[in-house]
Design a protein around this motif. Structure first.
Motif, short mmCIF file in Angstrom:
data_model
loop_
_atom_site.label_atom_id
_atom_site.label_comp_id
_atom_site.label_asym_id
_atom_site.label_seq_id
_atom_site.Cartn_x
_atom_site.Cartn_y
_atom_site.Cartn_z
N GLN A 185 38.92 84.27 48.75
CA GLN A 185 37.90 83.22 48.91
C GLN A 185 36.63 83.49 48.11
N ASN A 197 38.33 82.83 54.95
CA ASN A 197 38.80 81.48 54.63
C ASN A 197 38.55 80.51 55.78
N THR A 240 48.61 87.53 48.56
CA THR A 240 49.64 88.00 49.50
C THR A 240 50.46 89.12 48.88
N ASP A 245 40.22 91.81 49.98
CA ASP A 245 40.93 90.55 49.76
C ASP A 245 39.89 89.54 49.24
N SER A 282 47.86 87.48 55.94
CA SER A 282 48.37 88.32 54.84
C SER A 282 47.64 89.65 54.74
N HIS A 305 45.37 80.39 42.09
CA HIS A 305 45.35 78.97 42.50
C HIS A 305 44.12 78.59 43.31
N LYS A 306 43.39 79.60 43.79
CA LYS A 306 42.16 79.30 44.52
C LYS A 306 40.96 79.34 43.59
N SER A 365 43.78 85.43 43.91
CA SER A 365 44.80 84.40 43.71
C SER A 365 44.30 83.40 42.69
N1 PMP Z 1 43.46 85.91 52.19
C1 PMP Z 1 42.65 84.86 52.36
C2 PMP Z 1 41.25 85.10 52.88
C3 PMP Z 1 43.11 83.58 52.05
O1 PMP Z 1 42.30 82.54 52.23
C4 PMP Z 1 44.42 83.41 51.56
C5 PMP Z 1 44.98 82.03 51.25
N2 PMP Z 1 44.70 81.08 52.23
C6 PMP Z 1 45.20 84.54 51.38
C7 PMP Z 1 44.68 85.77 51.70
C8 PMP Z 1 46.58 84.46 50.83
O2 PMP Z 1 46.52 84.04 49.51
P1 PMP Z 1 47.81 83.48 48.76
O3 PMP Z 1 48.44 82.48 49.68
O4 PMP Z 1 47.26 82.88 47.52
O5 PMP Z 1 48.69 84.64 48.50
#
Ligand code: PMP
Length: 404
Positions: free
Chosen positions: A201, A173, A93, A198, A123, A223-224, A221
């Motif tokens: 995923q 996602n 994000t 982005d 995002s 955390h993913k 990210s």
């Molecule tokens: N883009 C995608 C495709 C996502 O799956 C996500 C998180 N669900 C985000 C952006 C945003 O990521 P974050 O919440 O870690 O900033």
């Protein structure tokens, strides 16, 4: 791959939820953390917590080295040319907001066009809408096909000399679709636009080579991808980052400050204002090493086998409608069941210890395309098993029979 050995690395998986063994299928929202990552956080806070870059004492030097070691690993993880191209952020994000705000406001003007896709997370929509409002640029959207793939012919028709930015996800996602980003990027470049990817995923599931892709920006990210929350990164091509204005201002991002004028720090620090999220960045390295240690091809093969099995079994259930049947997918199965609300399914699965995500998954325009409010989504990680998919299917069978 020895999944049982991998599972031992994840303490959280070994618990009962509502009287049953936890089945964690909400990995697209956030993945669980292995002991190496948890221990790295513990070691940092018990051994060398200090502010970085400025201190000359031993703890500060140790913390600085650990923080920069993560940058070193991240460069290799995505094959960037230089560590100067790796900027730590709060996650995808913030990475997308950084590009939209800094690049978008500096280089876009009325009449320009930004192309995103119908598969985007909020995002990767809202920051561009804000840039459009600020600059007078227009947002254009690549439509999607019935199976959840992007309509590439429509994309080609959208591109024109007005296109200045193309920003799409590497994988969806909500549906799991893996987009043909290399082709998308090449077409964007041919039209004279920059390409933003982005990778929320894909970070934990697909090998990423930013030089091979030739993307201008790539977002991850932590955390993913088995790392802590609160951090992630933005990759940007150095020549673009050099000419972009700072995103946030304060300490760290400056070279010299006087009241009449401030000069900015070199890359990547120009984009890392203030005290960063040191502990989580330090531990992020261990998450990337964990993925590299298992091997991304091995992870992808394991998750693909889970995806194939789950798709087959879930789609055979009475009244199930799979949403997203693209040829190339990460481990995401999204579906609805005729006559039963997705929230009810989510709650009833939870009562059986099975964690899935329900709702619009921050992709409301995508749900609108399918004329639905939301789906039930099971998303897989390296520690998931076929037995867990059997448990999901058994749970769904019971829910469907009970509700009928
Ligand atoms: N883009 C995608 C495709 C996502 O799956 C996500 C998180 N669900 C985000 C952006 C945003 O990521 P974050 O919440 O870690 O900033």
């Amino acid at each position: 791959m020895d999944v049982e050995a991998i599972r031992k690395e994840f303490p959280i998986l070994h618990q009962q939820v509502n009287g049953r063994d936890l089945v964690y299928f909400d990995n697209a929202a956030t993945s669980q953390k292995p002991l190496v990552v948890i221990n790295a956080l513990m070691d940092y806070y018990t051994g060398y917590n200090a502010n970085i870059h400025r201190g000359i004492h031993t703890l500060a030097e140790k913390a600085t080295k650990a923080y920069e070691d993560t940058r070193h690993t991240a460069r290799a993880f995505i094959n960037a040319r230089s560590e100067q191209e790796i900027i730590f952020t709060r996650g995808v994000t913030e990475s997308l907001n950084l590009v939209a705000s800094s690049y978008g406001r500096a280089f876009l003007k009325a009449g320009d066009e930004i192309v995103i896709s119908g598969l985007e997370h909020h995002s990767n929509i809202v920051p561009w809408q804000i840039v459009c409002e600020a600059t007078g640029a227009t947002l254009r959207v690549i439509p999607i096909l019935e199976n959840g793939e992007l309509d590439m012919e429509a994309y080609k028709k959208l591109l024109s000399p007005r296109t200045k930015v193309v920003s799409v996800n590497h994988a969806s996602n909500s549906l799991g679709t893996i987009n043909p980003v290399k082709e998308i990027i090449a077409l964007a470049h041919a039209a004279g636009a920059v390409a933003v990817i982005d990778g929320a995923q894909t970070g934990a599931h697909v090998a990423i080579d930013v030089q091979d892709l030739d993307c201008d920006f790539y977002c991850l990210s932590s955390h993913k991808m088995y790392g802590p929350t609160g951090t992630g990164l933005l990759y940007g091509k150095r020549e673009l980052l050099e000419k972009m204005p700072p995103y946030q201002a304060g300490g760290e991002m400056i070279k010299d400050v006087t009241f009449p004028k401030t000069t900015y720090n070199d890359l990547p620090y120009k984009f890392e204002a203030g005290t960063p999220n040191i502990a989580d960045v330090v531990a992020y390295k261990y998450a990337m090493d964990f993925i590299l240690g298992l091997g991304r091809e091995n992870i992808a093969a394991h998750e693909h086998a889970l995806l194939t099995y789950a798709t087959e079994r879930v789609s055979a259930l009475k009244g199930v409608r799979l949403i997203g049947t693209a040829a190339q997918k990460v481990g995401v199965v999204s579906f609805g069941v005729e006559g039963i609300h997705h929230f009810d399914i989510g709650q009833m699965l939870d009562s059986r210890g099975i964690a899935v995500r329900t709702g619009h998954h921050c992709t409301q325009p995508l749900m609108d395309c399918f004329k639905i409010e939301g789906t039930v989504r099971a998303s897989f990680a390296v520690y998931n098993t076929k037995k867990e998919i059997d448990q999901l299917v058994e749970g769904l069978e019971r829910i469907i029979n009970f509700m009928k």
